[in-house]
Design a protein around this motif. Structure first.
Motif, PDB file in Angstrom:
ATOM      1  N   UNK A   1      45.314  33.011  46.214  1.00 24.95           N
ATOM      2  CA  UNK A   1      45.107  33.175  47.722  1.00 24.95           C
ATOM      3  C   UNK A   1      45.243  34.806  47.871  1.00 24.95           C
ATOM      4  N   UNK A   2      45.461  35.575  46.450  1.00 24.09           N
ATOM      5  CA  UNK A   2      45.556  37.066  46.694  1.00 24.09           C
ATOM      6  C   UNK A   2      44.360  37.861  46.088  1.00 24.09           C
ATOM      7  N   UNK A   3      43.841  38.606  46.581  1.00 29.05           N
ATOM      8  CA  UNK A   3      42.660  39.461  46.143  1.00 29.05           C
ATOM      9  C   UNK A   3      43.128  40.490  45.017  1.00 29.05           C
ATOM     10  N   UNK A   4      43.174  40.006  44.129  1.00 24.01           N
ATOM     11  CA  UNK A   4      43.524  40.955  42.903  1.00 24.01           C
ATOM     12  C   UNK A   4      42.303  41.254  42.077  1.00 24.01           C
ATOM     13  N   UNK A   5      42.408  42.300  40.983  1.00 24.93           N
ATOM     14  CA  UNK A   5      41.080  42.771  40.315  1.00 24.93           C
ATOM     15  C   UNK A   5      40.332  41.673  39.895  1.00 24.93           C
ATOM     16  N   UNK A   6      40.901  40.398  39.190  1.00 26.98           N
ATOM     17  CA  UNK A   6      39.953  39.493  38.816  1.00 26.98           C
ATOM     18  C   UNK A   6      38.961  38.862  39.831  1.00 26.98           C
ATOM     19  N   UNK A   7      39.873  38.744  41.121  1.00 24.93           N
ATOM     20  CA  UNK A   7      38.792  38.139  42.003  1.00 24.93           C
ATOM     21  C   UNK A   7      37.435  39.309  42.301  1.00 24.93           C
ATOM     22  N   UNK A   8      37.863  40.493  42.548  1.00 27.92           N
ATOM     23  CA  UNK A   8      36.965  41.733  42.807  1.00 27.92           C
ATOM     24  C   UNK A   8      35.985  41.831  41.600  1.00 27.92           C
ATOM     25  N   UNK A   9      36.387  41.460  40.353  1.00 25.95           N
ATOM     26  CA  UNK A   9      35.387  41.393  39.337  1.00 25.95           C
ATOM     27  C   UNK A   9      34.435  40.215  39.484  1.00 25.95           C
ATOM     28  N   UNK A  10      34.962  39.151  40.060  1.00 22.93           N
ATOM     29  CA  UNK A  10      34.129  37.978  40.121  1.00 22.93           C
ATOM     30  C   UNK A  10      33.087  38.318  41.327  1.00 22.93           C
ATOM     31  N   UNK A  11      33.574  38.709  42.396  1.00 24.91           N
ATOM     32  CA  UNK A  11      32.806  39.059  43.502  1.00 24.91           C
ATOM     33  C   UNK A  11      31.859  40.110  43.168  1.00 24.91           C
ATOM     34  N   UNK A  12      32.087  41.113  42.328  1.00 20.87           N
ATOM     35  CA  UNK A  12      30.977  42.063  41.802  1.00 20.87           C
ATOM     36  C   UNK A  12      30.115  41.310  40.890  1.00 20.87           C
ATOM     37  N   UNK A  13      30.262  40.388  39.844  1.00 20.70           N
ATOM     38  CA  UNK A  13      29.348  39.802  39.177  1.00 20.70           C
ATOM     39  C   UNK A  13      28.456  38.861  40.050  1.00 20.70           C
ATOM     40  N   UNK A  14      29.105  38.190  40.854  1.00 18.81           N
ATOM     41  CA  UNK A  14      28.287  37.267  41.875  1.00 18.81           C
ATOM     42  C   UNK A  14      27.283  38.204  42.648  1.00 18.81           C
ATOM     43  N   UNK A  15      27.789  39.639  43.187  1.00 20.82           N
ATOM     44  CA  UNK A  15      26.761  40.266  43.964  1.00 20.82           C
ATOM     45  C   UNK A  15      25.657  40.752  42.904  1.00 20.82           C
ATOM     46  N   UNK A  16      25.931  41.184  41.838  1.00 20.38           N
ATOM     47  CA  UNK A  16      24.880  41.605  40.836  1.00 20.38           C
ATOM     48  C   UNK A  16      23.877  40.341  40.472  1.00 20.38           C
TER      49      UNK A  16
END
Length: 161
Positions: A140-155
């Protein structure tokens, strides 16, 4: 058939015609050109009441307010309003003016970014895990791993990250 139609039209005219005053004077019920203006009260630190309660409830649903719903505009409410104003690029006053309230009550979500915390972040992590983009802890905390996953999904979805 014509009799039933005539009876229906007569009844409709009676029900939907303008209200009549004495001597057959018509009083308009609604003016379609008239605009109704509803004043939105400025909500500020120290205020209490139902308007503040509704504000706290909506901010809580959006993930900005995690205090008790008291109907009292205190430090937590002011901080929640400031955080909302920051996320939605409004002047960060901590006061809920008409523009801020309009944005708050029309918002369906809050923008998530590095450092965001809450159930909405956890739900994002769950969705990313289900789709195979996230394998970290569902914190439930938006950490770098979550950010990386979102970026990968977006790409992968063809969006700019």
């Amino acid at each position: 058939m014509k009799y039933k139609m005539l009876l229906f039209l007569s009844l409709a005219l009676l029900l939907f015609s303008p209200v009549l005053a004495e001597e057959g004077e018509a009083i308009p019920i609604d003016d379609p050109q008239e605009q109704v203006v509803i004043e939105t009260p400025l909500l500020t630190y120290g205020m209490t009441g139902d308007d503040v309660t509704r504000l706290q409830q909506k901010l809580q649903r959006l993930g900005y307010y995690d205090g008790e719903i008291t109907g009292s505009y205190g430090d937590l409410t002011r901080a929640a309003v400031k955080a909302f104003q920051s996320d939605f690029l409004l002047l960060q006053t901590g006061e809920a003016d008409a523009d801020t309230q309009e944005m708050i009550f029309s918002a369906q979500y809050r923008p998530l970014r590095l450092g965001s915390v809450g159930e909405d972040v956890r739900q994002l992590q769950i969705r990313l895990t289900t789709l195979g983009y996230f394998s970290g802890k569902l914190s439930g905390t938006y950490l770098p791993a979550t950010q990386d996953a979102v970026s990968l999904f977006q790409r992968c979805a063809g969006e700019e990250a």
